[in-house]
Design an enzyme around this catalytic site. Structure first.
Site, PDB file in Angstrom:
ATOM      1  N   LEU A  53     -20.992 -49.951  13.046  1.00 49.42           N
ATOM      2  CA  LEU A  53     -21.602 -48.965  13.943  1.00 49.42           C
ATOM      3  C   LEU A  53     -22.153 -47.767  13.186  1.00 49.42           C
ATOM      4  O   LEU A  53     -22.817 -46.913  13.783  1.00 49.42           O
ATOM      5  CB  LEU A  53     -20.564 -48.476  14.968  1.00 49.42           C
ATOM      6  CG  LEU A  53     -19.734 -49.556  15.684  1.00 49.42           C
ATOM      7  CD1 LEU A  53     -18.805 -48.917  16.707  1.00 49.42           C
ATOM      8  CD2 LEU A  53     -20.630 -50.593  16.341  1.00 49.42           C
ATOM      9  N   TYR A 103     -37.207 -44.374  10.541  1.00 48.47           N
ATOM     10  CA  TYR A 103     -35.909 -44.748  11.101  1.00 48.47           C
ATOM     11  C   TYR A 103     -35.914 -46.228  11.495  1.00 48.47           C
ATOM     12  O   TYR A 103     -35.003 -46.985  11.137  1.00 48.47           O
ATOM     13  CB  TYR A 103     -35.589 -43.875  12.311  1.00 48.47           C
ATOM     14  CG  TYR A 103     -34.351 -44.289  13.070  1.00 48.47           C
ATOM     15  CD1 TYR A 103     -33.095 -44.239  12.467  1.00 48.47           C
ATOM     16  CD2 TYR A 103     -34.440 -44.732  14.391  1.00 48.47           C
ATOM     17  CE1 TYR A 103     -31.953 -44.619  13.166  1.00 48.47           C
ATOM     18  CE2 TYR A 103     -33.306 -45.116  15.090  1.00 48.47           C
ATOM     19  CZ  TYR A 103     -32.069 -45.051  14.485  1.00 48.47           C
ATOM     20  OH  TYR A 103     -30.946 -45.435  15.172  1.00 48.47           O
ATOM     21  N   LYS A 107     -33.584 -49.455  10.093  1.00 46.36           N
ATOM     22  CA  LYS A 107     -32.757 -50.298  10.943  1.00 46.36           C
ATOM     23  C   LYS A 107     -33.177 -51.764  10.825  1.00 46.36           C
ATOM     24  O   LYS A 107     -32.334 -52.665  10.821  1.00 46.36           O
ATOM     25  CB  LYS A 107     -32.845 -49.827  12.397  1.00 46.36           C
ATOM     26  CG  LYS A 107     -32.160 -48.505  12.681  1.00 46.36           C
ATOM     27  CD  LYS A 107     -30.686 -48.567  12.330  1.00 46.36           C
ATOM     28  CE  LYS A 107     -29.783 -48.230  13.451  1.00 46.36           C
ATOM     29  NZ  LYS A 107     -28.352 -48.213  13.100  1.00 46.36           N
ATOM     30  N   ASN A 132     -31.126 -45.930  24.641  1.00 52.19           N
ATOM     31  CA  ASN A 132     -30.326 -44.708  24.744  1.00 52.19           C
ATOM     32  C   ASN A 132     -28.976 -45.027  25.395  1.00 52.19           C
ATOM     33  O   ASN A 132     -28.926 -45.449  26.546  1.00 52.19           O
ATOM     34  CB  ASN A 132     -31.064 -43.664  25.583  1.00 52.19           C
ATOM     35  CG  ASN A 132     -32.375 -43.254  24.959  1.00 52.19           C
ATOM     36  OD1 ASN A 132     -32.414 -42.449  24.039  1.00 52.19           O
ATOM     37  ND2 ASN A 132     -33.470 -43.818  25.463  1.00 52.19           N
ATOM     38  N   HIS A 279       1.571 -26.015  63.634  1.00 51.60           N
ATOM     39  CA  HIS A 279       2.943 -25.520  63.720  1.00 51.60           C
ATOM     40  C   HIS A 279       3.683 -26.267  64.831  1.00 51.60           C
ATOM     41  O   HIS A 279       3.059 -26.889  65.701  1.00 51.60           O
ATOM     42  CB  HIS A 279       2.944 -24.018  63.998  1.00 51.60           C
ATOM     43  CG  HIS A 279       2.226 -23.221  62.954  1.00 51.60           C
ATOM     44  ND1 HIS A 279       2.542 -23.301  61.624  1.00 51.60           N
ATOM     45  CD2 HIS A 279       1.200 -22.328  63.055  1.00 51.60           C
ATOM     46  CE1 HIS A 279       1.748 -22.482  60.931  1.00 51.60           C
ATOM     47  NE2 HIS A 279       0.916 -21.890  61.784  1.00 51.60           N
ATOM     48  N   PRO A 280       5.020 -26.239  64.828  1.00 51.06           N
ATOM     49  CA  PRO A 280       5.789 -26.930  65.872  1.00 51.06           C
ATOM     50  C   PRO A 280       5.339 -26.514  67.273  1.00 51.06           C
ATOM     51  O   PRO A 280       5.131 -25.324  67.555  1.00 51.06           O
ATOM     52  CB  PRO A 280       7.231 -26.489  65.595  1.00 51.06           C
ATOM     53  CG  PRO A 280       7.261 -26.220  64.128  1.00 51.06           C
ATOM     54  CD  PRO A 280       5.916 -25.631  63.818  1.00 51.06           C
TER      55      PRO A 280
END
Length: 372
Positions: A53, A103, A107, A132, A279-280
């Protein structure tokens, strides 16, 4: 199996190492720019598989392209030959190997070295001409627009777009790694080229807009469709760039004497999620809907749900508690309410099939105890 990974400090290699460490049948050997060629040869004497890699794409001078791409690959090939073993190789080339630039030429030279290795020594070589690649751990402000945009947008920093209509081809890092491992495990091969699928096409402008929408979803609470495909991959990538101090964000909370109501998440086409407390002794609801539907899940406390058909007057009552996970659905045409009949605060999760629209709420007050 001993696996050698060159370029071990790079974006792709970091993701590969993370996946391979999850396996108990793999030992990882790592080669990076800090190591010497002699170290590379020593590692190749041990390796059973090579992920090559390493490469150069941002050199200080053009000669580094050849040194870091073509020459290093030839050193890998020489080391494999010297080992006297047929060590399979995966190489990450670039789609630019088809182009006439410095480049791309470097490669392509690396590919040719590997092709010679395969032809002369009957060694399996698999070449990935990657477009990409995006995903977690790519370096921003380097050579990935996705990484740069994710980093800046998640931090409320500006981004620069020269041509919003420019199209880019993307492959997601997890898909790349899945292909790598499939080759290593003998489940996938190339002759010698291997293409990563799926590959996504998107314009730079659309990419920036999508990432911005992720950021804005914290304000609107409306999530993007992040469950599949490119949007899923981009969302995962975007979140990986969110700094720790932004891991949390507040959501709206509405309170009165009955308890609180908190909105969590909204979707464009699959409703919204929230929760409320009572609430209760408190009763909430006392309304009906024509089309809107809801699902309730009591996660703490004791609840009494009451329903009455708005036309026939038919009445129905049921009880549920946080002890037993049980969904209660509201049905169009039935007015309904929920009462906390326990001694502690009740907490109820709620899903509605549509985002609440204050202009058209489809919510009509009608106490359950009152017949139409």
């Amino acid at each position: 199996m001993k696996v050698l990974i060159t370029g071990a400090q790079g974006f792709v290699a970091k993701n590969l190492c993370a996946h391979l460490r999850e396996r108990k049948d793999v030992e990882i050997l790592q080669f990076s720019r800090e190591n010497s060629i002699s170290t590379l040869k020593e590692m190749l004497l041990q390796a059973d598989f090579v992920f090559h890699l390493a490469g150069v794409n941002r050199p200080q001078n053009l000669e580094e392209f050849k040194i870091g791409n073509t020459d290093l690959t030839r050193a890998v090939c020489d080391g494999i030959v010297a080992s006297g073993r047929k060590i399979p190789v995966i190489y990450t080339s670039s789609s630019q190997a088809e182009l006439d630039n410095v480049y791309g030429v470097s490669k392509l030279g690396a590919e040719q070295a590997l092709s010679e290795l395969a032809a002369e020594h009957d060694i399996n070589v698999h070449i990935f001409r990657l477009p990409n690649v995006f995903g977690k751990w790519a370096r921003p402000n380097y050579n990935s627009a996705v990484a740069t945009f994710c980093n800046n947008i998640s931090r409320d920093q500006p981004i620069q777009i020269n041509n919003p209509d420019a199209s880019i081809t993307l492959v997601y890092i997890d898909d790349v790694i899945a292909h790598f491992i499939a080759v290593m495990d003998g489940e996938l091969s190339g002759d010698p080229f291997v293409a990563v699928q799926p590959a996504y096409e998107i314009t730079v402008g659309a990419l920036a807009a999508q990432l911005t929408a992720f950021r804005e979803s914290r304000e609107t609470l409306v999530t993007e469709a992040v469950g599949t495909g490119l949007v899923r991959a981009l969302y995962s990538t975007y979140l990986s760039y969110v700094p720790p101090e932004r891991f949390t964000y507040e959501v709206p909370k509405y309170g009165d004497s009955r308890g609180v109501f908190v909105e969590m998440l909204k979707t464009p086409d699959a409703g919204q999620f929230s929760y409320f407390t009572a609430h209760p002794g408190i009763t909430r609801g006392g309304h009906y809907h024509h089309s809107k539907t809801e699902k309730f899940l009591v996660i703490r406390g004791k609840a009494c749900f009451r329903f009455r058909h708005v036309i026939s007057g038919e009445f129905y009552e049921l009880f549920t508690t946080g002890e037993k996970p049980e969904i209660v659905e509201t049905v169009p045409g039935w007015t309904h309410d929920i009462t906390n009949f326990g001694d502690d605060e009740m907490i109820v999760m709620l899903w509605a099939n549509e985002i609440f629209d204050r202009e058209h709420p489809d919510t009509y007050a009608l106490p359950v105890g009152t017949e139409a």
